[in-house]
Motif scaffolding. Structure first.
Motif, PDB file in Angstrom:
ATOM      1  N   PRO A 129      -2.628   0.103 -43.550  1.00 33.56           N
ATOM      2  CA  PRO A 129      -1.825   1.145 -44.192  1.00 33.56           C
ATOM      3  C   PRO A 129      -1.617   0.912 -45.688  1.00 33.56           C
ATOM      4  CG  PRO A 129      -0.389  -0.411 -43.110  1.00 33.56           C
ATOM      5  CD  PRO A 129      -1.792  -0.875 -42.831  1.00 33.56           C
ATOM      6  N   LEU A 130      -2.067  -0.238 -46.197  1.00 39.20           N
ATOM      7  CA  LEU A 130      -1.860  -0.564 -47.601  1.00 39.20           C
ATOM      8  C   LEU A 130      -2.977   0.005 -48.477  1.00 39.20           C
ATOM      9  CD1 LEU A 130      -0.725  -4.292 -47.257  1.00 39.20           C
ATOM     10  CD2 LEU A 130       0.685  -2.261 -47.363  1.00 39.20           C
ATOM     11  N   LYS A 131      -2.735   0.000 -49.773  1.00 37.04           N
ATOM     12  CA  LYS A 131      -3.725   0.422 -50.768  1.00 37.04           C
ATOM     13  C   LYS A 131      -3.769  -0.629 -51.871  1.00 37.04           C
ATOM     14  CE  LYS A 131      -2.966   5.326 -49.772  1.00 37.04           C
ATOM     15  NZ  LYS A 131      -2.561   6.658 -50.317  1.00 37.04           N
ATOM     16  N   GLU A 227       7.942 -10.949 -57.904  1.00 41.19           N
ATOM     17  CA  GLU A 227       8.944  -9.885 -57.953  1.00 41.19           C
ATOM     18  C   GLU A 227       8.591  -8.802 -56.933  1.00 41.19           C
ATOM     19  OE1 GLU A 227       9.503  -8.401 -61.891  1.00 41.19           O
ATOM     20  OE2 GLU A 227       9.628 -10.409 -62.774  1.00 41.19           O
ATOM     21  N   ALA A 228       9.568  -8.416 -56.148  1.00 39.97           N
ATOM     22  CA  ALA A 228       9.325  -7.495 -55.033  1.00 39.97           C
ATOM     23  C   ALA A 228       8.690  -6.187 -55.481  1.00 39.97           C
ATOM     24  CB  ALA A 228      10.636  -7.222 -54.297  1.00 39.97           C
ATOM     25  N   GLU A 229       9.258  -5.543 -56.481  1.00 37.61           N
ATOM     26  CA  GLU A 229       8.773  -4.229 -56.896  1.00 37.61           C
ATOM     27  C   GLU A 229       7.322  -4.288 -57.376  1.00 37.61           C
ATOM     28  OE1 GLU A 229       9.907  -0.657 -60.067  1.00 37.61           O
ATOM     29  OE2 GLU A 229      11.331  -2.282 -59.681  1.00 37.61           O
ATOM     30  N   LYS A 230       6.979  -5.337 -58.113  1.00 33.30           N
ATOM     31  CA  LYS A 230       5.627  -5.448 -58.655  1.00 33.30           C
ATOM     32  C   LYS A 230       4.610  -5.785 -57.567  1.00 33.30           C
ATOM     33  CE  LYS A 230       7.124  -6.475 -63.342  1.00 33.30           C
ATOM     34  NZ  LYS A 230       7.150  -7.453 -64.463  1.00 33.30           N
ATOM     35  N   ASN A 232       4.967  -4.782 -54.452  1.00 30.49           N
ATOM     36  CA  ASN A 232       4.847  -3.524 -53.718  1.00 30.49           C
ATOM     37  C   ASN A 232       3.903  -2.551 -54.427  1.00 30.49           C
ATOM     38  OD1 ASN A 232       6.618  -4.468 -51.778  1.00 30.49           O
ATOM     39  ND2 ASN A 232       8.407  -3.434 -52.650  1.00 30.49           N
ATOM     40  N   THR A 233       3.977  -2.521 -55.758  1.00 28.27           N
ATOM     41  CA  THR A 233       3.093  -1.662 -56.533  1.00 28.27           C
ATOM     42  C   THR A 233       1.644  -2.114 -56.381  1.00 28.27           C
ATOM     43  OG1 THR A 233       4.826  -1.174 -58.166  1.00 28.27           O
ATOM     44  CG2 THR A 233       2.542  -0.824 -58.856  1.00 28.27           C
ATOM     45  N   PHE A 234       1.410  -3.413 -56.458  1.00 22.22           N
ATOM     46  CA  PHE A 234       0.064  -3.966 -56.321  1.00 22.22           C
ATOM     47  C   PHE A 234      -0.522  -3.636 -54.954  1.00 22.22           C
ATOM     48  CE2 PHE A 234      -3.106  -7.210 -55.473  1.00 22.22           C
ATOM     49  CZ  PHE A 234      -3.716  -7.435 -56.704  1.00 22.22           C
ATOM     50  N   ARG A 235       0.319  -3.636 -53.931  1.00 20.42           N
ATOM     51  CA  ARG A 235      -0.121  -3.394 -52.561  1.00 20.42           C
ATOM     52  C   ARG A 235      -0.034  -1.924 -52.149  1.00 20.42           C
ATOM     53  NH1 ARG A 235      -2.685  -7.516 -49.473  1.00 20.42           N
ATOM     54  NH2 ARG A 235      -2.789  -9.103 -51.073  1.00 20.42           N
ATOM     55  N   GLY A 236       0.562  -1.093 -52.976  1.00 23.05           N
ATOM     56  CA  GLY A 236       0.614   0.333 -52.658  1.00 23.05           C
ATOM     57  C   GLY A 236       1.510   0.666 -51.496  1.00 23.05           C
ATOM     58  N   ASN A 237       2.573  -0.130 -51.296  1.00 25.19           N
ATOM     59  CA  ASN A 237       3.491   0.125 -50.178  1.00 25.19           C
ATOM     60  C   ASN A 237       4.850  -0.480 -50.503  1.00 25.19           C
ATOM     61  OD1 ASN A 237       4.874  -0.312 -47.485  1.00 25.19           O
ATOM     62  ND2 ASN A 237       3.021   0.730 -46.782  1.00 25.19           N
TER      63      ASN A 237
END
Length: 400
Positions: A129-131, A227-230, A232-237
């Motif tokens: 499910p990731l990108k 860092e959580a947000e970064k 999540n952005t890298f993983r697209g989820n």
């Protein structure tokens, strides 16, 4: 651990040790001696001569230092009564560890460049499910599965028979085939350590304990930013960071060896990110950190992502500093494949490891994209023999 739970997003109370599973200096020396004594015993099985075995051991040490440098086994992690010093080496003591050393002894005695495999990486699913920004299976994701459970069992047993001492399941997201992983583990033979390379999706307390019960050795959790947000952005989820953190805690509690895997991009290497990542890894109590260098393959194809000389120097300095300096003795062991490849060439292509994609086709490694032959059509000896004519895209093939 309550502070750590709040800081890193762990849910609820954790009863895990506050530090990593690295052993004391005295314990490390004791186990190092036991490993060398075990090596001598295994060598005696080939030579039937203690003097010849000692000479063989000296050759073995020289070869080891060629790859890893003068420092040997500077750190050891203890998990579930076994000791681990390299991500590519099975835990000691074990049949898998003995088999790995027998393969290396056979190479020394025969002079052959191939004898068994250290590691086989098998992508067992196209589903995810990731990108992820760096995904090397990007063009195959979420298509129809090609490898059945019986195919995977057959591949595993075939390469165990060939002498493979470590098998890693990747994807896609391999935890989406958790039931199949259990079936594969149940049908496997002794003498191999099994790992899952995962985003953390679905690797909760229950599933970690289930996989441990059926014979899984360890998990490598992909975490590409502290860092959580970064991340999540890298993983697209938006859930990716939480999955990873929870997976580490669940795996450690189940008695699995845990590792973090970082794709060290050009932007991440800048500033103080790598030390912060190592601080996080230490606080989470993982035994290993794997540093991967980005390649212009998969979703990165055609992009300028390769590290330059200065950036490689930064990455190598982190590897050497955290593995060898006393100041960092309590930090996880770092594995950096690129560091060794620059020294002695690539061990892919069946020398020590290779990669099987989601269609069952062999590649020299996950980053040398280009199918060679189907593993379903050839026995291991035949297939690895056919891979000898191919070469790594970046490094010379290793002759060690």
């Amino acid at each position: 651990m309550e502070t750590q739970n709040i800081k890193y997003g762990l849910r609820g109370e954790s009863h895990l040790p506050a530090s990593s599973a690295l052993v004391s200096e005295s314990e490390r020396k004791r186990i190092k001696t036991k490993i060398f004594l075990r090596l001598i015993k295994l060598m005696n099985q080939y030579t039937n001569n203690p003097i010849k075995s000692l000479r063989l051991l000296l050759r073995f040490k020289k070869k080891y230092k060629t790859v890893f440098g003068d420092a040997m086994m500077t750190k050891l992690a203890q998990v579930d009564n076994r000791y681990y010093y390299r991500l590519g080496s099975p835990g000691f003591p074990s049949l898998a560890s003995d088999n790995m050393h027998k393969n290396e002894i056979s190479r020394l005695i025969s002079g052959e460049s191939v004898s068994g495999l250290r590691t086989l990486i098998i992508a067992i699913t196209k589903q995810c499910p990731l990108k992820c920004e760096h995904c090397f299976e990007w063009n195959n994701l979420n298509q129809k599965e090609q490898l059945s459970t019986q195919d995977l069992i057959g591949i595993v047993r075939s390469y165990q028979k060939y002498g493979t001492t470590q098998i890693m399941f990747s994807g896609g997201e391999p935890m989406l085939r958790k039931k199949d992983i259990v079936k594969i583990l149940d049908r496997s033979e002794p003498g191999t350590d099994f790992w899952v390379i995962t985003s953390g999706l679905g690797l909760n307390k229950e599933s970690a304990q289930l996989l441990k019960k059926h014979g899984l050795t360890g998990v490598m959790v992909s975490l590409d930013h502290h860092e959580a947000e970064k991340h999540n952005t890298f993983r697209g989820n938006s859930n990716a960071y939480q999955w990873a953190i929870d997976a580490v805690a669940s795996s450690r509690e189940a008695g699995l060896v845990t590792a973090l895997s970082l794709c060290a991009t050009r932007s991440y290497i800048q500033g103080n990110n790598l030390p912060k990542y190592m601080d996080l890894a230490k606080d989470l109590g993982v035994s290993f950190v794997q540093l991967l260098e980005p390649r212009a393959e998969g979703r990165y194809q055609g992009q300028d992502v390769m590290l330059n000389e200065s950036e490689i120097k930064t990455l190598d300095s982190i590897y050497l500093k955290y593995n060898n300096e006393e100041k960092y003795s309590s930090y996880p062991i770092i594995n950096s494949l690129g560091y060794h490849q620059r020294k002695v060439g690539c061990f892919g292509g069946g020398n020590r490891f290779f990669y099987i994609d989601t269609d069952g086709d062999a590649h020299l490694c996950p980053y040398c994209v280009g199918k060679t032959h189907s593993v379903l059509e050839y026995h291991p000896e035949e297939l690895i023999g056919k891979m000898k004519d191919a070469s790594c895209h970046i490094f010379e093939n290793s002759v060690l």
